[in-house]
Design a protein around this motif. Structure first.
Motif, PDB file in Angstrom:
ATOM      1  N   GLU A  33      -1.329  -3.282  -3.626  1.00 52.81           N
ATOM      2  CA  GLU A  33       0.004  -3.239  -4.220  1.00 52.81           C
ATOM      3  C   GLU A  33      -0.049  -3.553  -5.708  1.00 52.81           C
ATOM      4  O   GLU A  33      -1.062  -3.979  -6.233  1.00 52.81           O
ATOM      5  N   ARG A  34       1.065  -3.405  -6.355  1.00 56.14           N
ATOM      6  CA  ARG A  34       1.186  -3.697  -7.784  1.00 56.14           C
ATOM      7  C   ARG A  34       1.121  -5.195  -8.014  1.00 56.14           C
ATOM      8  O   ARG A  34       1.462  -5.989  -7.144  1.00 56.14           O
ATOM      9  N   LEU A  35       0.695  -5.574  -9.187  1.00 55.40           N
ATOM     10  CA  LEU A  35       0.569  -6.986  -9.541  1.00 55.40           C
ATOM     11  C   LEU A  35       1.906  -7.718  -9.447  1.00 55.40           C
ATOM     12  O   LEU A  35       1.970  -8.871  -9.034  1.00 55.40           O
ATOM     13  N   ALA A  36       2.993  -7.045  -9.793  1.00 56.65           N
ATOM     14  CA  ALA A  36       4.311  -7.687  -9.744  1.00 56.65           C
ATOM     15  C   ALA A  36       4.673  -8.089  -8.314  1.00 56.65           C
ATOM     16  O   ALA A  36       5.197  -9.176  -8.070  1.00 56.65           O
ATOM     17  N   ALA A  58      -3.780  -9.545   2.769  1.00 55.49           N
ATOM     18  CA  ALA A  58      -4.404  -8.625   1.820  1.00 55.49           C
ATOM     19  C   ALA A  58      -4.747  -7.283   2.444  1.00 55.49           C
ATOM     20  O   ALA A  58      -4.510  -6.231   1.841  1.00 55.49           O
ATOM     21  N   VAL A  59      -5.303  -7.296   3.637  1.00 58.07           N
ATOM     22  CA  VAL A  59      -5.809  -6.045   4.211  1.00 58.07           C
ATOM     23  C   VAL A  59      -4.815  -5.400   5.164  1.00 58.07           C
ATOM     24  O   VAL A  59      -4.442  -4.235   4.989  1.00 58.07           O
ATOM     25  N   PHE A  60      -4.359  -6.145   6.171  1.00 57.44           N
ATOM     26  CA  PHE A  60      -3.514  -5.517   7.184  1.00 57.44           C
ATOM     27  C   PHE A  60      -2.092  -5.274   6.698  1.00 57.44           C
ATOM     28  O   PHE A  60      -1.408  -4.391   7.200  1.00 57.44           O
ATOM     29  N   MET A  61      -1.629  -6.081   5.741  1.00 51.97           N
ATOM     30  CA  MET A  61      -0.309  -5.838   5.171  1.00 51.97           C
ATOM     31  C   MET A  61      -0.424  -5.051   3.854  1.00 51.97           C
ATOM     32  O   MET A  61       0.562  -4.892   3.140  1.00 51.97           O
ATOM     33  N   HIS A  62      -1.625  -4.612   3.523  1.00 52.17           N
ATOM     34  CA  HIS A  62      -1.910  -3.750   2.376  1.00 52.17           C
ATOM     35  C   HIS A  62      -1.507  -4.361   1.036  1.00 52.17           C
ATOM     36  O   HIS A  62      -1.212  -3.649   0.085  1.00 52.17           O
ATOM     37  N   LEU A  63      -1.509  -5.688   0.951  1.00 44.77           N
ATOM     38  CA  LEU A  63      -1.137  -6.334  -0.294  1.00 44.77           C
ATOM     39  C   LEU A  63      -2.231  -6.173  -1.352  1.00 44.77           C
ATOM     40  O   LEU A  63      -1.944  -6.193  -2.542  1.00 44.77           O
ATOM     41  N   ALA A  64      -3.448  -5.975  -0.937  1.00 43.92           N
ATOM     42  CA  ALA A  64      -4.553  -5.816  -1.888  1.00 43.92           C
ATOM     43  C   ALA A  64      -4.395  -4.555  -2.730  1.00 43.92           C
ATOM     44  O   ALA A  64      -4.940  -4.474  -3.827  1.00 43.92           O
ATOM     45  N   ILE A  88       5.035 -12.515  -4.208  1.00 39.59           N
ATOM     46  CA  ILE A  88       4.760 -13.086  -2.889  1.00 39.59           C
ATOM     47  C   ILE A  88       3.900 -14.338  -2.998  1.00 39.59           C
ATOM     48  O   ILE A  88       4.143 -15.338  -2.332  1.00 39.59           O
ATOM     49  N   LEU A  89       2.894 -14.313  -3.857  1.00 40.75           N
ATOM     50  CA  LEU A  89       1.946 -15.426  -3.914  1.00 40.75           C
ATOM     51  C   LEU A  89       2.449 -16.636  -4.691  1.00 40.75           C
ATOM     52  O   LEU A  89       2.157 -17.768  -4.315  1.00 40.75           O
ATOM     53  N   LEU A  90       3.182 -16.440  -5.762  1.00 35.84           N
ATOM     54  CA  LEU A  90       3.655 -17.580  -6.549  1.00 35.84           C
ATOM     55  C   LEU A  90       4.599 -18.499  -5.766  1.00 35.84           C
ATOM     56  O   LEU A  90       4.426 -19.717  -5.795  1.00 35.84           O
TER      57      LEU A  90
END
Length: 104
Positions: free
Chosen positions: A66-69, A58-64, A74-76
């Protein structure tokens, strides 16, 4: 002269995340230090592992940010793999029990 404009995160946020990762790693170490065993041990180890991985992603890869899509993409699949691993573990327990019953 061209100037770049971008999102800059304060260093304090990264330091707080590092501190939280350190606390989670310490708690993970304490599971072994206190000689916990069985499902409690493995449940806590997996919980701390998932929390640390989630923070890093979430933080270091900046996923927090990013867009919901992209987050969903990635998460599903990750969640799907965890469900399949859980099903394999359940099946392994069943197979082991059947082998113990018939091959004594």
């Amino acid at each position: 002269m061209s100037t770049k404009t971008g999102q800059q995160h304060p260093i304090g946020m990264y330091l707080k995340i590092w501190a939280l990762l350190f606390v989670l790693s310490t708690l993970s170490y304490m599971v072994d230090y206190f000689h916990l065993s069985g499902y409690l041990r493995w449940g806590l180890i997996l919980l701390f592992m998932m929390l640390k991985a989630g923070l890093i992603v979430a933080v270091f890869m900046h996923l927090a940010w990013e867009r919901l899509a992209l987050v969903t993409a990635i998460l599903l699949p990750t969640f799907g793999l965890l469900v399949l691993v859980a099903l394999m573990a359940i099946e392994a327990g069943h197979t082991h029990a059947i082998r113990q019953l018939f091959f004594r």
